[in-house]
Scaffold this motif. Structure first.
Motif, short mmCIF file in Angstrom:
data_model
loop_
_atom_site.label_atom_id
_atom_site.label_comp_id
_atom_site.label_asym_id
_atom_site.label_seq_id
_atom_site.Cartn_x
_atom_site.Cartn_y
_atom_site.Cartn_z
N SER A 379 0.83 -1.22 0.00
CA SER A 379 0.00 0.00 0.00
C SER A 379 0.86 1.26 0.00
N LEU A 382 2.16 1.75 -3.45
CA LEU A 382 1.09 2.19 -4.36
C LEU A 382 0.46 3.51 -3.94
N THR A 384 -1.53 4.08 -1.51
CA THR A 384 -2.95 3.87 -1.25
C THR A 384 -3.41 4.77 -0.10
N LEU A 404 -10.02 3.73 -4.91
CA LEU A 404 -8.70 3.32 -5.38
C LEU A 404 -8.51 3.72 -6.83
N ASN A 407 -4.73 1.58 -11.32
CA ASN A 407 -3.50 0.81 -11.13
C ASN A 407 -3.51 0.07 -9.79
N GLN A 408 -3.98 0.75 -8.76
CA GLN A 408 -4.06 0.11 -7.44
C GLN A 408 -4.99 -1.09 -7.48
N LYS A 409 -6.14 -0.91 -8.09
CA LYS A 409 -7.10 -2.02 -8.19
C LYS A 409 -6.48 -3.20 -8.93
N TYR A 412 -3.65 -4.97 -6.70
CA TYR A 412 -4.24 -5.76 -5.60
C TYR A 412 -4.94 -7.00 -6.16
#
Length: 663
Positions: A379, A382, A384, A404, A407-409, A412
């Protein structure tokens, strides 16, 4: 510290993911150690009526009694048995349900621990915990329910400790202790939660020493007393010890399961512990070559100057120092680090050497800490945003995830999907004993026990479904390979030798057991079976020597008494054999049939048909098969040319309904 309620959708999705992740285990059979706790456990198979006995600790040499004192886990199996008999589907279903509940409680704990962050953080950590392949053994193997229940009860206990911090209601301290006790009675590794309670107090009180000492000063002493009294009872119980006394049951050398078993120097223990930590971290970060077994041949001790030890030591000391000195600034990672080390400490063989070097299940508790660390680090990479507010707390999971970035989605989702796929695939390997040992055999080629386990499964298959040439050769190969790898392997020699005897391959059996006697000269079984082999080969003088030794090492060996008595008769020492069989009648009330049968043989060899017949007829009084008894008596009279008595006993058998007249 006031914790806001989170939208119900978080819990629903966690429950669905947990159930789906292990749904393909529901059709599995019993496997691995399930035999010990269910299939061979007569007290579990009494169902609910057997619960009072399950609360006791039996310490016989039977495998079911060498299982730790875990009455809560055994009671759960007894309830399953009451509801489903031996249908493995229900047991697997309950394992998944208990795991699902554990994950829900874990989410609640994490949300309270990280209450200044969005519930998304607790959700992501929980999902990582659910989908990680390291947990396949715990959920897919019914026996490992002890791990699930122990962690479930300990987390509920921790939840009540946190509630005490919120409410100051002392009933929560009582519940903390009650659920800790249930956890410890599920499996002994619950003891690691005593320091975790203190760690959690540090996390949630901003290191308020006065408050920490006040609460810990109550919980820890009571917890330690509970551990002391339960452990003392379990270790000192005399129940069942006489059940297997003097039967010569052999406990196989523990080095076969733990390559570190005879490591005594503290510096060497530290080296091996550092190496184990490195291996566990590898298994968590890159779980690509997991196996159901890790023992001699798979692992070897390392020196303090080995690169494995040095790297493991640097990582361990560095992480612990970081956690201690950066606890306030990086409390999430520090909490995860210390949670990991507290949990894994009992499996590093420093204070107490266990029977297994390492196992996936040993990482079950500790993986909570590693899940926290990994998600927090990812996190951070990223960027987050886990900031929280009253508005965010009320949002559904889907709305929170929408915050989010794409890219984060994706990242993960990729992490969870890859791990979930590995887990789902490895679940199928635990379908039954055969799929388990066959799949991991290549990975464990240099280890004796896996070859033995594979051979044993093939033997069971042959016994149930018949032998083929290929199956028999494969079984023999794995038995022989296990014996080539380690002289310490014991049961492989007994099983292969007895297989040869049962197949009439007496010379091959003698060869196996002669070697076993050389390696294990002071044990009963090799002597007994070598004596049996010599009896089958009519080498009675040789048989007598080994059968006498068998009885010396196992005075309650009924079968050795039987064979020895007959062997005495075969070399003309009739009185010696008769005296031994008669002493067997006195010593073994449960063996009246076999001892009277021996007397029948002895008197027949002595040419005393009257006493031979009388002894054989006694077998019927004690439950012997009447048809077999009369057929033996008739055959003996015919062999001696006494057709009159042969006919008389034949007619008697017909009149009593034991035989039918032949027309």
């Amino acid at each position: 510290m006031k914790i806001k309620k989170t939208h119900w959708s978080f819990g629903l999705v966690i429950a669905l993911i947990a159930f789906f992740q292990f749904s393909n285990t529901l059709s599995h059979d019993f496997a691995w150690d399930d035999k010990i706790v269910i299939q061979e456990n007569v007290r579990v198979q009494e169902g609910i009526s057997g619960i009072p006995d399950l609360l006791k600790k039996y310490n016989s040499d039977l495998r079911q009694d060498r299982y730790g004192y875990r009455p809560i886990t055994l009671i759960s199996f007894a309830i399953d048995y009451e509801l489903s008999d031996t249908n493995p589907v229900f047991y697997h279903f309950m394992n998944v349900v208990y795991f699902l509940l554990l994950c829900l409680v874990l989410f609640l704990i994490l949300k309270k621990l990280f209450h200044r962050s969005s519930p998304l953080l607790a959700f992501l950590i929980t999902v990582l915990f659910i989908v990680h392949p390291i947990h396949v053994e715990v959920v897919a193997n019914i026996k490992s329910r002890d791990e699930i229940l122990a962690l479930l009860f300990c987390l509920i206990s921790l939840l009540h400790l946190i509630k005490f911090l919120e409410t100051k209601h002392w009933k929560n301290i009582v519940w903390t202790i009650v659920f800790f006790t249930l956890g410890f009675l599920s499996k002994e590794n619950a003891i690691v939660f005593l320091p975790i309670y203190v760690l959690t107090l540090f996390k949630l009180t901003s290191i308020n020493w006065k408050r920490i000492l006040k609460i810990a000063g109550i919980v820890l002493p009571i917890g330690l007393l509970i551990v002391y009294f339960i452990t003392s009872y379990a270790l000192n119980s005399q129940l069942g010890k006489d059940q297997t006394a003097d039967f010569g049951i052999y406990q196989e050398n523990l080095i076969l399961g733990n390559a570190f078993f005879y490591t005594d120097q503290f510096i060497d223990k530290i080296a091996n512990a550092s190496y184990l930590i490195l291996l566990y971290l590898k298994d968590f970060i890159a779980p690509y070559d997991l196996a159901y077994y890790h023992g001699q041949g798979d692992l070897a001790p390392v020196g303090i100057l080995s690169w494995q030890s040095i790297v493991g030591l640097i990582i361990s000391l560095g992480a612990i120092i970081f956690a201690l000195f950066r606890f306030k600034k990086n409390s999430k990672i520090a909490y995860g680090i210390l949670f990991f080390f507290f949990s894994i400490s009992i499996y590093l063989h420093i204070v107490r050497t266990l029977s297994d070097t390492r196992a996936d299940r040993f990482l079950f508790f500790a993986s909570v800490g590693l899940s926290i660390i990994l998600i927090v680090l990812v996190s951070k990479l990223l960027n987050t945003d886990f900031s929280t507010s009253q508005k965010i707390e009320k949002l559904s999971l889907s709305k929170v995830i929408q915050r989010l970035t794409l890219n984060q989605k994706i990242i993960y989702l990729m992490i969870f999907s890859v791990l979930s796929g590995i887990t789902f695939s490895r679940n199928s390997i635990w379908e039954n004993d055969y799929t388990l040992v066959e799949n991991d055999m290549e990975r464990l080629e240099s280890s004796a026990r896996p070859h033995y386990f594979y051979a044993t499964n093939l033997l069971q298959d042959i016994q149930q479904n018949g032998a083929t040439q290929d199956k028999e050769q494969l079984m023999i190969h794995h038995y022989q390979r296990s014996m080539e790898i380690s002289d310490a392997i014991y049961h492989a020699r007994i099983e292969l030798g007895t297989y040869y005897l049962n197949q009439g391959k007496v010379i091959e059996g003698i060869r196996i057991f002669e070697k076993a006697v050389q390696i294990f000269p002071n044990t009963s079984d090799p002597r007994h079976y070598l004596g049996q082999a010599y009896v089958q080969n009519q080498q009675y003088a040789e048989a007598i020597h080994h059968l006498e030794k068998s009885i010396e090492f196992a005075p309650n060996s009924i079968d050795s008494y039987y064979l020895l008595a007959i062997s005495y008769g075969k070399i003309g020492e009739f009185n010696k054999g008769i005296d031994l069989a008669k002493s067997g009648l006195q010593k073994f009330p449960q063996a009246q049939v076999s001892m009277h049968e021996a007397l029948g043989y002895l008197y027949f060899d002595k040419n005393d048909l009257e006493k031979s017949t009388a002894s054989s007829l006694k077998m019927i009084e004690h439950g012997g098969d009447p048809y077999t008894v009369y057929a033996t008596i008739i055959g003996r009279y015919q062999e001696k040319g006494d057709n009159e008595n042969a006919t008389r006993y034949y007619q008697s058998a017909i009149q009593k309904g034991y035989m039918q007249a032949q027309y």
